[in-house]
Design a protein around this motif. Sequence first.
Motif, PDB file in Angstrom:
ATOM      1  N   SER A  68      15.732 101.060  96.761  1.00 47.56           N
ATOM      2  CA  SER A  68      16.361 101.363  98.047  1.00 47.56           C
ATOM      3  C   SER A  68      17.870 101.526  97.899  1.00 47.56           C
ATOM      4  O   SER A  68      18.465 102.446  98.475  1.00 47.56           O
ATOM      5  N   LEU A  69      18.484 100.644  97.140  1.00 50.31           N
ATOM      6  CA  LEU A  69      19.932 100.726  96.967  1.00 50.31           C
ATOM      7  C   LEU A  69      20.332 101.994  96.219  1.00 50.31           C
ATOM      8  O   LEU A  69      21.282 102.680  96.602  1.00 50.31           O
ATOM      9  N   ARG A  70      19.601 102.322  95.163  1.00 53.22           N
ATOM     10  CA  ARG A  70      19.940 103.516  94.387  1.00 53.22           C
ATOM     11  C   ARG A  70      19.761 104.792  95.209  1.00 53.22           C
ATOM     12  O   ARG A  70      20.640 105.655  95.225  1.00 53.22           O
ATOM     13  N   THR A  71      18.630 104.899  95.873  1.00 55.40           N
ATOM     14  CA  THR A  71      18.381 106.117  96.645  1.00 55.40           C
ATOM     15  C   THR A  71      19.300 106.213  97.854  1.00 55.40           C
ATOM     16  O   THR A  71      19.733 107.315  98.216  1.00 55.40           O
ATOM     17  N   SER A  72      19.619 105.084  98.473  1.00 54.32           N
ATOM     18  CA  SER A  72      20.511 105.118  99.639  1.00 54.32           C
ATOM     19  C   SER A  72      21.918 105.535  99.239  1.00 54.32           C
ATOM     20  O   SER A  72      22.576 106.297  99.962  1.00 54.32           O
ATOM     21  N   VAL A  73      22.389 105.051  98.105  1.00 57.77           N
ATOM     22  CA  VAL A  73      23.710 105.467  97.624  1.00 57.77           C
ATOM     23  C   VAL A  73      23.718 106.959  97.309  1.00 57.77           C
ATOM     24  O   VAL A  73      24.663 107.687  97.668  1.00 57.77           O
ATOM     25  N   ALA A  74      22.664 107.442  96.647  1.00 61.03           N
ATOM     26  CA  ALA A  74      22.586 108.871  96.329  1.00 61.03           C
ATOM     27  C   ALA A  74      22.509 109.719  97.597  1.00 61.03           C
ATOM     28  O   ALA A  74      23.187 110.753  97.714  1.00 61.03           O
ATOM     29  N   ALA A  75      21.687 109.296  98.560  1.00 58.15           N
ATOM     30  CA  ALA A  75      21.568 110.045  99.813  1.00 58.15           C
ATOM     31  C   ALA A  75      22.876 110.044 100.579  1.00 58.15           C
ATOM     32  O   ALA A  75      23.282 111.070 101.157  1.00 58.15           O
TER      33      ALA A  75
END
Length: 272
Positions: A68-75
């Motif tokens: 969640s943290l990785r994808t949220s930062v990328a998004a």
Amino acid sequence: MRGSVPRGAGGRRPGARTAGLPPWVFVPAAVAATLVALPVLGMLARVPWDRLPGLLTTDSALAALGLSLRTSVAATAIVVVLGAPLALVLARTRLPGLRVVRTLVLLPLVLPPVVSGLALLATLGRRGLLGARLEALGVDIAFSTAAVVLAQAFVSLPFLVLSLEGAVRTAGGRYEQVAATLGARPTTVLRRVSLPLLLPALGSGTALAFARSLGEFGATLTFAGSLEGVTRTLPLEIYLQRETDPEAALALSVLLVAVAVVVVLATHRTRR
């Protein structure tokens, strides 16, 4: 009279914290605050606080949190890079068709997340409008980590655009006009004048986009599925744990609530 305090209109002291509201306004305001606060307090009352550290450090919970943290930062990065220029175009130009563009950009705010996921699947899925052509080139987006990022960016983009566009309209363009009159190029004006003025709104919009990405559920489930370590984000893990281990679901929910509180406080501080 010596020692008396000057009063303004209506006999109130200057600077008193009052907006001249009628007393009855506080009744629905209290009901509204209770409507939001009571369910959160009810959830916190049922959390097994003694088991909280163990519930938050299971392999599935850590994998979902990390994803969640990785994808949220990328998004959020995608939203900032693409959404900030879009907000400037919507606020500062008079091109034909901008009303239609604005309507489409803000559409995810009112669409059910499942519908957003279906729209992404119909476009980028294996049999979608663009997905079939991409699959022929060896690019498969649906039901992958990239699909999670795209789903989060799709639903969170309007938050940044709406926040930043309003700030651009409020700020006006007088400083940019002065800089242009002095001979500054448009890129220099944007970098040295516009962006510093809009940093508070950009910061709050970025925080809201990150929070929306972190809490995204429906579009992610529809477009990316729920594969552990690949597409199963924290909201999806909470949904699955709700059926098998309600206490673990409550513990993970507390984690999301804590992140949301931090984001809200940071957004309020940035706006001030």
